[in-house]
Design a protein around this motif. Structure first.
Motif, mmCIF file in Angstrom:
data_model
loop_
_atom_site.group_PDB
_atom_site.id
_atom_site.type_symbol
_atom_site.label_atom_id
_atom_site.label_comp_id
_atom_site.label_asym_id
_atom_site.label_seq_id
_atom_site.Cartn_x
_atom_site.Cartn_y
_atom_site.Cartn_z
ATOM 1 N N MET A 1 0.796 -1.064 -0.001
ATOM 2 C CA MET A 1 0.051 0.065 -0.142
ATOM 3 C C MET A 1 0.863 1.400 0.006
ATOM 4 O O MET A 1 0.379 2.161 -0.519
ATOM 5 C CB MET A 1 -0.698 -0.342 1.201
ATOM 6 C CG MET A 1 -1.753 1.231 1.067
ATOM 7 S SD MET A 1 -2.937 1.371 2.639
ATOM 8 C CE MET A 1 -1.729 1.091 4.101
ATOM 9 N N GLY A 2 1.791 1.205 0.600
ATOM 10 C CA GLY A 2 2.856 2.390 0.926
ATOM 11 C C GLY A 2 3.602 2.622 -0.592
ATOM 12 O O GLY A 2 3.838 3.768 -1.130
ATOM 13 N N LEU A 3 3.835 1.606 -1.275
ATOM 14 C CA LEU A 3 4.304 1.263 -2.541
ATOM 15 C C LEU A 3 3.562 2.198 -3.583
ATOM 16 O O LEU A 3 3.965 3.027 -4.509
ATOM 17 C CB LEU A 3 4.795 0.016 -2.843
ATOM 18 C CG LEU A 3 5.933 -0.213 -4.066
ATOM 19 C CD1 LEU A 3 7.164 0.438 -3.929
ATOM 20 C CD2 LEU A 3 5.793 -1.620 -4.364
ATOM 21 N N ALA B 1 5.564 10.007 -6.631
ATOM 22 C CA ALA B 1 6.767 10.171 -7.528
ATOM 23 C C ALA B 1 6.301 10.797 -8.719
ATOM 24 O O ALA B 1 6.978 11.533 -9.380
ATOM 25 C CB ALA B 1 7.350 8.813 -7.443
ATOM 26 N N ALA B 2 5.125 10.260 -9.292
ATOM 27 C CA ALA B 2 4.556 10.717 -10.570
ATOM 28 C C ALA B 2 4.181 12.234 -10.507
ATOM 29 O O ALA B 2 4.539 12.721 -11.564
ATOM 30 C CB ALA B 2 3.538 9.694 -10.901
ATOM 31 N N GLY B 3 3.654 12.544 -9.475
ATOM 32 C CA GLY B 3 3.553 13.924 -9.357
ATOM 33 C C GLY B 3 4.575 14.818 -9.211
ATOM 34 O O GLY B 3 4.969 15.821 -9.931
ATOM 35 N N LEU B 4 5.721 14.275 -8.582
ATOM 36 C CA LEU B 4 6.907 15.023 -8.679
ATOM 37 C C LEU B 4 7.611 15.241 -10.092
ATOM 38 O O LEU B 4 8.185 16.205 -10.425
ATOM 39 C CB LEU B 4 7.995 14.171 -7.607
ATOM 40 C CG LEU B 4 8.156 14.530 -6.167
ATOM 41 C CD1 LEU B 4 9.026 13.652 -5.377
ATOM 42 C CD2 LEU B 4 8.397 16.055 -5.787
ATOM 43 N N PHE B 5 7.485 13.941 -10.789
ATOM 44 C CA PHE B 5 8.148 14.054 -12.213
ATOM 45 C C PHE B 5 7.288 15.104 -13.005
ATOM 46 O O PHE B 5 8.062 15.667 -13.832
ATOM 47 C CB PHE B 5 7.998 12.670 -12.833
ATOM 48 C CG PHE B 5 9.210 11.836 -12.370
ATOM 49 C CD1 PHE B 5 10.610 12.098 -12.959
ATOM 50 C CD2 PHE B 5 9.088 10.752 -11.560
ATOM 51 C CE1 PHE B 5 11.543 11.193 -12.492
ATOM 52 C CE2 PHE B 5 10.329 9.806 -11.187
ATOM 53 C CZ PHE B 5 11.497 10.223 -11.829
ATOM 54 N N ALA B 6 6.035 15.080 -12.784
ATOM 55 C CA ALA B 6 5.168 16.232 -13.330
ATOM 56 C C ALA B 6 5.694 17.257 -13.282
ATOM 57 O O ALA B 6 5.565 18.294 -13.924
ATOM 58 C CB ALA B 6 3.610 15.692 -13.353
ATOM 59 N N TYR B 7 5.793 17.824 -12.011
ATOM 60 C CA TYR B 7 6.324 19.042 -11.604
ATOM 61 C C TYR B 7 8.068 19.426 -11.999
ATOM 62 O O TYR B 7 7.783 20.419 -12.495
ATOM 63 C CB TYR B 7 6.423 19.261 -10.114
ATOM 64 C CG TYR B 7 6.762 20.614 -9.466
ATOM 65 C CD1 TYR B 7 5.938 21.634 -9.611
ATOM 66 C CD2 TYR B 7 7.915 20.780 -8.819
ATOM 67 C CE1 TYR B 7 6.081 22.796 -9.255
ATOM 68 C CE2 TYR B 7 8.293 22.051 -8.376
ATOM 69 C CZ TYR B 7 7.482 22.991 -8.488
ATOM 70 O OH TYR B 7 7.618 24.212 -7.916
ATOM 71 N N SER B 8 8.728 18.579 -11.624
ATOM 72 C CA SER B 8 10.045 18.897 -12.308
ATOM 73 C C SER B 8 10.733 17.429 -12.172
ATOM 74 O O SER B 8 11.031 16.830 -11.417
ATOM 75 C CB SER B 8 10.862 19.726 -11.123
ATOM 76 O OG SER B 8 12.060 19.861 -11.210
ATOM 77 N N ALA B 9 11.512 17.335 -13.506
ATOM 78 C CA ALA B 9 11.990 15.795 -13.760
ATOM 79 C C ALA B 9 13.592 16.231 -13.663
ATOM 80 O O ALA B 9 14.300 15.083 -14.006
ATOM 81 C CB ALA B 9 11.953 15.325 -14.979
ATOM 82 N N ASP B 10 14.064 17.426 -13.020
ATOM 83 C CA ASP B 10 15.407 17.591 -13.217
ATOM 84 C C ASP B 10 16.294 16.809 -11.963
ATOM 85 O O ASP B 10 17.320 16.490 -12.210
ATOM 86 C CB ASP B 10 15.706 19.060 -13.063
ATOM 87 C CG ASP B 10 15.190 19.894 -14.174
ATOM 88 O OD1 ASP B 10 15.140 19.303 -15.267
ATOM 89 O OD2 ASP B 10 14.960 21.042 -13.951
ATOM 90 N N ALA C 1 9.950 0.564 0.646
ATOM 91 C CA ALA C 1 8.766 -0.010 0.560
ATOM 92 C C ALA C 1 8.928 -1.261 -0.611
ATOM 93 O O ALA C 1 8.292 -2.075 -0.649
ATOM 94 C CB ALA C 1 7.693 0.805 0.154
ATOM 95 N N LEU C 2 9.768 -0.779 -1.759
ATOM 96 C CA LEU C 2 9.846 -2.014 -2.770
ATOM 97 C C LEU C 2 10.551 -3.125 -2.149
ATOM 98 O O LEU C 2 10.160 -4.165 -2.504
ATOM 99 C CB LEU C 2 10.599 -1.224 -3.604
ATOM 100 C CG LEU C 2 11.101 -2.072 -4.996
ATOM 101 C CD1 LEU C 2 9.549 -2.158 -5.568
ATOM 102 C CD2 LEU C 2 12.002 -1.360 -5.939
#
Length: 112
Positions: free
Chosen positions: A15-17, A24-33, A98-99
Motif C-alpha cells: 500500500m505504501g508502494l 513520485a509521478a506528481g514530482l516527475f510532472a512538476y520537475s524531472a530535473d 517499501a519496494l
C-alpha cells in the motif's frame, strides 16, 4: 517481538508502494530535473530495509543501528540543491524501503 512488528510493516508495504508511486509521478510532472537523487534514495532505502530485515531475523542489534543511519548517509552523499531535490530524496528513500519490503511480502506469500 521484532518478528511481529516486522511482519506488520511488511504486510502494509504494498500500500505504501502504491502511494509513493503516485507521489513520485506528481514530482516527475512538476520537475524531472532531480530524479537522480531520487534514484540514489531508492538504493539507500532498499539497503536500509535489508539491514532492518537482518535485525528482525535476529542477526543482532547492530543491523538496527545501521538501518537507522542509512537516511543520514543518504543525505550526506546526495547533492540536494533545492527543496524539490530534497523531496525526491525522501520519496526515493521510502520507495526503495517499501519496494524491498513488498518483495519480501511476495516471497513470504509464495512460501505459504
Amino acid at each position: 517481538m521484532e518478528q511481529k512488528i516486522g511482519s506488520g510493516i511488511i504486510r502494509k508495504s504494498p500500500m505504501g508502494l502504491v502511494i509513493l508511486t503516485f507521489i513520485a509521478a506528481g514530482l516527475f510532472a512538476y520537475s524531472a530535473d532531480s530524479w537522480p537523487v531520487g534514484l540514489q534514495g531508492v538504493g539507500f532505502g532498499g539497503l536500509s530495509a535489508l539491514m532492518l530485515l537482518g535485525y528482525w531475523h535476529g542477526k543482532g542489534g547492530v543491523w538496527f543501528i545501521l538501518s537507522l543511519l542509512m537516511p543520514l548517509v543518504h543525505i550526506v552523499f546526495a547533492q540536494i540543491p533545492s527543496v524539490v531535490a530534497l523531496v525526491f530524496a525522501v520519496v526515493g528513500f521510502f520507495f526503495g524501503f517499501a519496494l524491498l519490503l513488498a518483495g519480501t511480502a511476495l516471497l513470504q506469500k509464495g512460501k505459504n
